[in-house]
Write an enzyme that holds these catalytic residues in place. Structure first.
Site, short mmCIF file in Angstrom:
data_model
loop_
_atom_site.label_atom_id
_atom_site.label_comp_id
_atom_site.label_asym_id
_atom_site.label_seq_id
_atom_site.Cartn_x
_atom_site.Cartn_y
_atom_site.Cartn_z
N CYS A 45 -4.48 -1.60 -1.94
CA CYS A 45 -4.91 -0.64 -2.25
C CYS A 45 -5.36 -0.11 -3.15
CB CYS A 45 -3.36 -0.07 -2.48
SG CYS A 45 -3.28 2.00 -2.87
N CYS A 69 -11.41 2.42 0.44
CA CYS A 69 -9.69 3.11 0.62
C CYS A 69 -9.00 3.07 2.05
CB CYS A 69 -9.89 4.55 0.36
SG CYS A 69 -7.63 5.34 1.37
N THR A 70 -8.01 1.40 1.83
CA THR A 70 -8.24 1.17 3.05
C THR A 70 -7.59 1.86 3.50
OG1 THR A 70 -5.76 0.69 1.95
CG2 THR A 70 -6.97 -0.94 1.16
N HIS A 71 -7.48 3.13 3.69
CA HIS A 71 -6.97 4.16 5.00
C HIS A 71 -7.99 4.32 5.60
CE1 HIS A 71 -3.19 4.82 3.17
NE2 HIS A 71 -2.68 5.98 4.07
N TYR A 84 -1.33 8.47 -2.52
CA TYR A 84 -1.32 7.77 -4.12
C TYR A 84 -2.75 8.65 -4.54
CZ TYR A 84 2.36 4.01 -3.92
OH TYR A 84 3.06 2.79 -3.92
N ASP A 101 0.98 -1.03 -0.28
CA ASP A 101 0.28 0.16 -0.08
C ASP A 101 1.05 1.30 -0.30
OD1 ASP A 101 -2.46 1.54 0.46
OD2 ASP A 101 -2.02 1.87 2.58
N SER A 102 0.05 2.43 -0.47
CA SER A 102 1.23 3.82 0.07
C SER A 102 1.55 4.24 1.43
CB SER A 102 0.49 5.18 -0.49
OG SER A 102 -1.21 4.45 0.00
N1 DGL Z 1 -4.83 3.16 0.55
C1 DGL Z 1 -5.19 3.52 -0.85
C2 DGL Z 1 -6.09 3.09 -1.13
O1 DGL Z 1 -6.86 1.97 -0.36
C3 DGL Z 1 -3.91 4.66 -1.02
C4 DGL Z 1 -4.51 6.00 -0.42
C5 DGL Z 1 -3.71 7.13 -0.90
O2 DGL Z 1 -2.00 6.39 -0.44
O3 DGL Z 1 -3.77 8.04 -1.44
O4 DGL Z 1 -6.81 3.82 -1.65
#
Ligand code: DGL
Length: 256
Positions: free
Chosen positions: A69, A179-181, A38, A6-7
């Protein structure tokens, strides 16, 4: 050993679910914090970063990959072509598993919140429509990086206000954290939904479906060894890793 990337901290939401279902899975996690976020990046940039991350993991003897991600879900196509001749057996991305699961379990109006890159890729729209479902999409451009930086609850609430507005205005019944965050602050999002939206809203974390798919398709037998490799060190990452994996329960290496 499974390679997960992931990022930054976002993939930890997937790792958490994977460890809950398969505590003995060995995982090498690559967090590309030097290039985070990302979400605002172009398709070409994301394809290049995805290819770099996967080649890097392959050099470390990884053969099974989880792209944890959403922003790179479309970008994995080129590495799949170049590294595996188009075969998708060795890679799991975020969108397919959650669409399959929601097609079976959720009803009513669905809103997917995600980064700008994910919204622009149309991956969610096309995958859900292949299951006969229509969805609404909303980009929350600043949220992933705010989580990556460990911003406080007040700042996060301000960024999330338009999402609550959209849930109310569009009478949403399923909110997908695309988004995984975002699942790292799922408690806050759920609390806001309960306090600010009058109808019932199910908050869905795709990590659960992705972890299930990983257990079914990949080798999750091992010793439960967790190795992190970061392209830039981060206290926020270390704090989340301590919480999710346990302090001193993992190895962490920073490469520049
Ligand atoms: N966690 C990532 C996602 O699921 C990337 C978030 C990011 O770096 O902007 O999209």
């Amino acid at each position: 050993m499974i390679g997960l990337f992931d990022s930054g901290v976002g993939g930890l939401s997937v790792l958490k679910e994977l460890r809950r279902l398969a505590p003995y899975a060995d995982v090498l996690y690559f967090g590309d914090i030097a290039n985070a976020p990302y979400g605002p990046k172009s398709r070409d940039e994301l394809v290049a970063l995805t290819l770099d991350a996967m080649l890097f993991l392959r050099d470390r003897k990884i053969t099974q990959f989880v792209a944890a991600c959403n922003s790179v879900s479309v970008s994995v196509i080129r590495p799949i072509t170049e590294m595996f001749g188009g075969k998708t057996d060795n890679i799991i991305e975020m969108v397919g598993p959650v669409a399959r699961s929601i097609a079976r379990t959720q009803h009513g109006k669905i809103l997917v919140v995600a980064t700008q890159a994910t919204v622009d890729s149309s991956m969610y729209k096309s995958t859900f429509s292949s299951y006969g479902m229509e969805i609404e999409l909303l980009a929350i451009p600043e949220l992933a990086f705010a989580i990556e930086q460990g911003r406080d609850e007040k700042a996060l609430q301000k960024i999330l206000a338009p999402t609550m507005q959209a849930c109310r205005d569009q009478r949403i019944s399923t909110l997908v954290l695309g988004c995984t965050h975002y699942p790292l602050i799922k408690d806050l999002i759920t609390k806001m939904v309960q306090e600010e939206v009058s109808q019932e809203v199910a908050v869905v974390d795709p990590a659960t479906s992705v972890a299930c798919e990983t257990v079914v398709r990949f080798d999750t037998t091992g010793k439960g060894q967790i190795d992190f490799i970061l392209s830039k060190d981060s206290d926020v990452f270390r704090r989340y890793a301590d919480k999710i994996v346990g302090a001193h329960q993992y190895n962490l290496e920073t490469i520049y």
